[in-house]
Motif scaffolding. Structure first.
Motif, short mmCIF file in Angstrom:
data_model
loop_
_atom_site.label_atom_id
_atom_site.label_comp_id
_atom_site.label_asym_id
_atom_site.label_seq_id
_atom_site.Cartn_x
_atom_site.Cartn_y
_atom_site.Cartn_z
N LYS A 62 37.76 -8.39 48.78
CA LYS A 62 38.36 -7.71 47.62
C LYS A 62 37.93 -8.37 46.32
O LYS A 62 37.54 -7.70 45.37
N ARG A 63 38.06 -9.68 46.28
CA ARG A 63 37.71 -10.41 45.06
C ARG A 63 36.22 -10.29 44.73
O ARG A 63 35.85 -10.14 43.57
N THR A 64 35.39 -10.35 45.76
CA THR A 64 33.95 -10.25 45.54
C THR A 64 33.57 -8.86 45.05
O THR A 64 32.77 -8.73 44.11
N LEU A 65 34.13 -7.83 45.66
CA LEU A 65 33.83 -6.46 45.22
C LEU A 65 34.34 -6.22 43.79
O LEU A 65 33.68 -5.56 43.00
N ALA A 66 35.50 -6.77 43.47
CA ALA A 66 36.02 -6.63 42.11
C ALA A 66 35.11 -7.33 41.11
O ALA A 66 34.84 -6.80 40.02
N SER A 67 34.63 -8.50 41.46
CA SER A 67 33.72 -9.23 40.60
C SER A 67 32.41 -8.46 40.40
O SER A 67 31.90 -8.35 39.28
N ALA A 68 31.89 -7.90 41.47
CA ALA A 68 30.65 -7.12 41.37
C ALA A 68 30.87 -5.86 40.53
O ALA A 68 30.01 -5.49 39.71
N ALA A 69 32.01 -5.22 40.69
CA ALA A 69 32.30 -4.01 39.91
C ALA A 69 32.44 -4.34 38.42
O ALA A 69 31.93 -3.60 37.57
N ARG A 70 33.11 -5.44 38.11
CA ARG A 70 33.22 -5.86 36.71
C ARG A 70 31.85 -6.14 36.12
O ARG A 70 31.55 -5.74 34.99
N GLY A 71 31.03 -6.84 36.87
CA GLY A 71 29.68 -7.15 36.38
C GLY A 71 28.85 -5.90 36.15
O GLY A 71 28.16 -5.77 35.14
N ALA A 72 28.93 -4.95 37.07
CA ALA A 72 28.19 -3.69 36.92
C ALA A 72 28.69 -2.90 35.71
O ALA A 72 27.90 -2.34 34.95
N ALA A 73 30.01 -2.88 35.52
CA ALA A 73 30.58 -2.14 34.39
C ALA A 73 30.17 -2.76 33.06
O ALA A 73 29.75 -2.06 32.13
N ILE A 74 30.27 -4.08 32.96
CA ILE A 74 29.92 -4.75 31.71
C ILE A 74 28.43 -4.61 31.44
O ILE A 74 28.03 -4.34 30.30
N THR A 75 27.60 -4.76 32.45
CA THR A 75 26.16 -4.60 32.28
C THR A 75 25.84 -3.18 31.82
O THR A 75 25.04 -2.98 30.90
N SER A 76 26.47 -2.19 32.43
CA SER A 76 26.23 -0.79 32.05
C SER A 76 26.65 -0.53 30.61
O SER A 76 25.93 0.13 29.86
#
Length: 81
Positions: A6-20
């Motif tokens: 859960k934490r890893t997927l949340a971290s990846a989603a935050r990174g993808a959102a900020i990068t986008s």
């Protein structure tokens, strides 16, 4: 689903959102794809590193478990007073 996942997927989603968001912002300011690619790659690499660290931190290695225990003890001490 495990806490680690859960934490890893949340971290990846935050990174993808900020990068986008950054890519869209830079593109709206007139950045060319050639000028945008190195920055976007750098930001994506930064968040990939953060995601890897999140995966490692919530893992089973002795060092990660020691860091988790230290963080939990600090939070408990802060909560107590």
């Amino acid at each position: 689903m495990s806490n680690r996942l859960k934490r890893t997927l949340a971290s990846a989603a935050r990174g993808a959102a900020i990068t986008s968001v950054l890519v869209v912002y830079w593109a709206s300011r007139g950045a060319s794809p050639a000028g945008l690619a190195p920055w976007a790659t750098g930001v994506a690499a930064l968040f990939a590193g953060i995601t890897w660290y999140t995966w490692w931190f919530y893992g089973e290695s002795p060092k990660a478990l020691a860091l988790q225990a230290k963080a939990e003890a600090k939070a408990a001490a802060k909560k107590i007073g």
